[in-house]
Every structure is written in structure tokens, then in C-alpha cells.
Enzyme design. Structure first.
Site, PDB file in Angstrom:
ATOM      1  CG  HIS A 446      -2.238   0.855   1.132  1.00  0.00           C
ATOM      2  ND1 HIS A 446      -2.391   2.092   0.329  1.00  0.00           N
ATOM      3  CD2 HIS A 446      -3.820   0.600   1.427  1.00  0.00           C
ATOM      4  CE1 HIS A 446      -3.626   2.096   0.247  1.00  0.00           C
ATOM      5  NE2 HIS A 446      -4.080   1.413   0.510  1.00  0.00           N
ATOM      6  CG  ASP A 450      -2.555   5.322  -3.871  1.00  0.00           C
ATOM      7  OD1 ASP A 450      -2.008   4.431  -2.545  1.00  0.00           O
ATOM      8  OD2 ASP A 450      -2.031   6.177  -4.550  1.00  0.00           O
TER       9      ASP A 450
END
EC number: 2.3.1.12
Length: 473
Positions: A446, A450
Site C-alpha cells: 500500500h 493505491d
């Protein structure tokens, strides 16, 4: 003059390091470590240390000696095979001489980088003089550290009157002796595994150094019986379990370390999508008909998956990236690591520039690399430099869906499940069709990818799988 192996550890600066850079890295490890005996009856000799043959290597095993004591060695000849943390690598001699003594026998394990494994000499007549030779590295650290001990009582005598000097001298002299317990790496490991304090073992090596034999003698003595008593009490209450201890292989150690590091430091999240594979299977059948007619090898589903993943990375390059503390590095090369399970452990050889290669070329490379992995003969250039990983447990094992652990320093890994037939709605009311669907799960870092970017990549991948003709354009 003979050349040895440097004990200096060097790290490759980029995960994209190729064969040329690797060769430069290896050559940087092969510098001279010339050792001279303190005894006048021994001629100059060369101490060859365990080299650092990969950026993450801290210890290695001697898999096989290709030369024996007394053999003449020449530049470029292979001395032995070293099992590193990732593969088995040949260690070459740099200059001419004679192998006088093998310090670490074939099969020796957990040899620290820099620890002496062999002795070479220039003159053949000097070989016999090293029959009972002990490497100077074993005694080297003991000499300089033994000097400060007598300096302490001298300071006490200058500052304080001679009222009770003996009592004060005994305390500082005992403290450094406990802190400075000299032992070989193998002896320390053996003592640690058996919960034996080194302070309770008397060393018989040079300068009182504790060696492996000292620890083994201690364990075989009466002290071993005292440590065995608590286990007998436990056994009287709980039935003993029947088990076998399987020693860790180097590849198992590095796999455990990297996966633990990945789960502890990388914020994983997972995206799963079902893809219809009917058209892909139809295209595969047609291509395999052409391959069989021309004498070529069959194309597998995994080959098509690798190609689709590579093209999707080219379309969504944010997923072809790596995290660093200063920046996100986005790679222009699309190099796909392919997970291969072997008896020795998990390997991930790399198909480089997979987006630019045809399906038959990808298939040939995967088969070749998988065979090398099973034979434990992969070279560093066969597995280094990957930017994305594909792990397939569907075809070989029938696993429907799973979440894979990211292979650092990469930012994503694709887990491929098995294909299964499902009933789907048809074009009209009360009409149903049967189609084959395959579940795939993308594990993402992450920090780099995204959620929307990961979803965009999966959409691109699904498009190539469900419209496979587009991969041939």
C-alpha cells in the site's frame, strides 16, 4: 603470489542488478588475504576465507570440493562449490599455486563469511608443512585483547596505597575474562543450541580459545547429566513425542527471513477477481496444434498468465515499482519472477523482459529455469533483478484461491488459483451457460500501489486473459 577471497561484504545497490554487475560484485570479493605464519618453520601461505557470494550472504556451506589437498590450482579452475543463502555457486581460484590444506571439509555448514576454509602455497614442497596447521585467524583476535588485562592493576597501584591491592585487582581481572570469552563460531552455535554458557567450558584451543570439541566434551561429561534431569521429570508427566529434527537449508533460512521481513514491514492488501478463461484455453489449443506440427514444446496456462501479467505491468507501470525511504523506483524493464517449489525449498527464477518475448520463448525459459531450480544449480543472474512475481498453485495443486506474500523489494505478487466450471446466465430468460473461471489475487504494497491502481492493473490483466488475441498484437 596467490590470491584469496576477501572477507569484505559488498551489497548491490539496485534490485535490478544484472549479470554484468553481479560478475563485478563477485570479482570485488576475490582480493588477496595473504597470511604469514608466526612460526619460523612455516613458509608464507595463503588463507582462503569463505567469500561473500551474494549481497545477503552472511554464512555458507561447503557443498563439494573439486580439488583435493596437494592438487595444483590455476586461475579460473573451480576450487569448490559453496552453498549460499540463495544457490550453489562455484568458487574459482584466481592465481597459480597448490592446495596445501582443506580447513573446512566437504559438508561443513554455517561457515561465517571470512572464516578460513583452505590454505594454498606457492611451492609444492611446502604442502607437508601444513598438515597440522591451524589458521592464524583463530588466534589473531586473542593476542591484542589479552594486553589490556595487566594494565588495570598498574593503574590501581598508582592511584591508591598498597593497603589491599590484591582484592581490587582480582575483581577487574575476572570481569574482562568473562566478557572476553574466545570461541569459534561453530562452538558458540553448538553451545547456544544446547543452552550451555561458554563461561563454564574450558577452552583447549590456541590462547585458551573454545573450539567445537570442547563443547562436545562438556556435553558428554557429567554436566550433561545434570541438564537431563529436568527433562526426565517432564517425561514422567507427559508422554514423549516421536519426532525428527530437520536442519534448515540455506534457502529455507533466507526464505523464512525474507517472508517474515515482508509481513512485518510491508502493509499488504489484497484484491481478487474472477476471469473467464474459455477463450484463452481455446487460443492455447490452437497454438499448441501449431507447436506440435512444427516440433515445438506445448504452451502452458502459466505461460499465458506470465505474458498477460507482463503486458498489464507495461500498461499500468505503477505496479512495476519498488519502495525506498527516499523515493518510489519505477522500473522500465518488466522482469517476472516465477515461484518454483523444489525438494530443497522455494525458488523464484526470473524471466527478463517478459513483455517483449513470445509465448514459446517464455515457456522455454520457464522450463529451463524450473529444471535448474530442481537441480539446485541456479546462478544469481537466474533469480536476481525481478520486478514482479507470479505464484501458481491452481494448475499444479488445484487450490481455488490464495493470498501470496510479497517478495521484497517488489511491490506486488499475483496468486493464481485453479479454473472451475460455473453456471452463468445466458442471453435470454431461463437460459444458462457453463463457463470456466479462474480466481486471481493481487497482493499489493500500500506504500507504493493505491487501491485504485491495483484495481486498474487487475482490470488490464483480466482484459488480456478474456481477450487473449490482444496479447499477440
Amino acid at each position: 603470489m596467490l590470491s584469496g577471497i576477501s572477507t569484505t561484504s559488498t551489497k548491490l545497490s539496485s534490485p535490478m542488478a544484472g549479470p554484468k554487475l553481479f560478475k563485478e560484485f563477485i570479482s570485488s570479493q576475490m582480493r588477496s588475504v595473504r597470511g604469514f605464519s608466526s612460526s619460523s618453520d612455516l613458509p608464507p601461505h595463503q588463507e582462503i576465507g569463505m567469500p561473500s557470494l551474494s549481497p545477503t550472504m552472511t554464512e555458507g556451506n561447503i557443498a563439494r570440493w573439486l580439488k583435493k589437498e596437494g592438487d595444483k590450482v590455476a586461475p579460473g579452475e573451480v576450487l569448490c562449490e559453496v552453498e549460499t543463502d540463495k544457490a550453489t555457486v562455484e568458487m574459482e581460484c584466481m592465481e597459480e599455486g597448490f592446495l596445501a590444506k582443506i580447513v573446512k571439509e566437504e559438508g561443513a555448514k554455517e561457515i561465517q563469511v571470512g572464516e578460513v576454509i583452505a590454505i594454498t602455497v606457492e611451492d609444492e614442497d611446502d604442502i607437508q608443512k601444513f598438515k597440522d596447521y591451524t589458521p592464524s585467524s583463530d588466534t589473531g583476535p586473542a593476542a591484542p585483547e589479552a594486553k589490556p588485562a595487566p594494565s588495570l592493576p598498574k593503574e590501581e597501584k598508582v592511584e591508591k596505597p598498597a593497603s589491599a591491592p590484591e582484592a581490587k585487582i582480582s575483581k577487574p581481572s575476572s570481569a574482562p575474562s568473562e566478557d572476553r570469552i574466545f570461541a569459534s563460531p561453530l562452538a558458540r552455535k553448538l553451545a547456544e543450541d544446547n543452552n550451555v554458557p561458554l563461561s563454564s567450558i574450558k577452552g583447549t584451543g590456541p590462547e585458551g580459545r573454545i573450539v567445537k570439541a570442547d563443547v562436545e566434551d562438556f556435553l558428554a561429561s557429567g554436566s550433561k547429566e545434570t541438564t537431563a534431569k529436568p527433562s526426565k521429570q517432564v517425561d514422567s508427566k507427559v508422554p514423549a513425542l516421536d519426532y525428527v529434527d530437520i536442519p534448515h537449508t540455506q534457502i529455507r533460512k533466507v526464505t523464512a527471513s525474507r517472508l517474515a521481513f515482508s509481513k512485518q514491514t510491508i502493509p499488504h492488501y489484497y484484491l481478487t477477481v474472477d476471469t473467464c478463461v474459455d477463450k484463452m484455453m481455446g487460443l492455447r489449443s490452437q497454438l499448441n496444434s501449431f507447436q506440435e506440427a512444427s516440433g515445438g514444446k506445448r504452451i502452458s496456462v502459466n505461460d499465458l498468465v506470465i505474458k498477460a501479467a507482463a503486458l498489464a505491468l507495461r500498461k499500468v507501470p505503477q505496479c512495476n515499482s519498488s519502495w525506498t525511504d527516499e523515493y518510489i523506483r519505477q522500473f522500465k524493464n518488466v522482469n517476472i519472477n516465477v515461484a518454483v517449489q523444489t525438494e530443497n525449498g522455494l525458488y523464484v527464477p526470473v524471466v527478463k523482459d517478459a513483455d517483449k518475448k513470445g509465448l514459446s520463448t517464455i515457456g522455454e525459459e520457464v522450463r529451463f529455469l524450473a529444471q535448474k531450480a530442481k537441480e539446485n544449480s541456479l546462478k544469481p543472474e537466474d533469480y536476481e533483478g525481478g520486478t514482479f512475481t507470479v505464484s501458481n498453485l491452481g494448475g499444479p495443486f488445484g487450490i481455488k484461491q490464495f493470498c501470496a506474500v510479497i517478495n521484497p523489494p517488489q511491490a506486488a505478487i499475483l496468486a493464481i488459483g485453479s479454473a472451475e466450471k460455473r453456471v452463468v446466465p445466458g442471453t435470454g430468460p431461463d437460459q444458462y451457460n457453463v463457463a470456466s473461471y479462474m480466481s486471481v489475487t493481487l497482493s499489493c504494497d500500500h506504500r507504493v500501489i493505491d487501491g485504485a491502481i491495483g484495481a486498474e492493473w487487475l482490470k488490464a490483466f483480466k482484459g488480456y486473459i478474456e481477450t487473449p488475441e490482444s496479447m499477440l498484437l
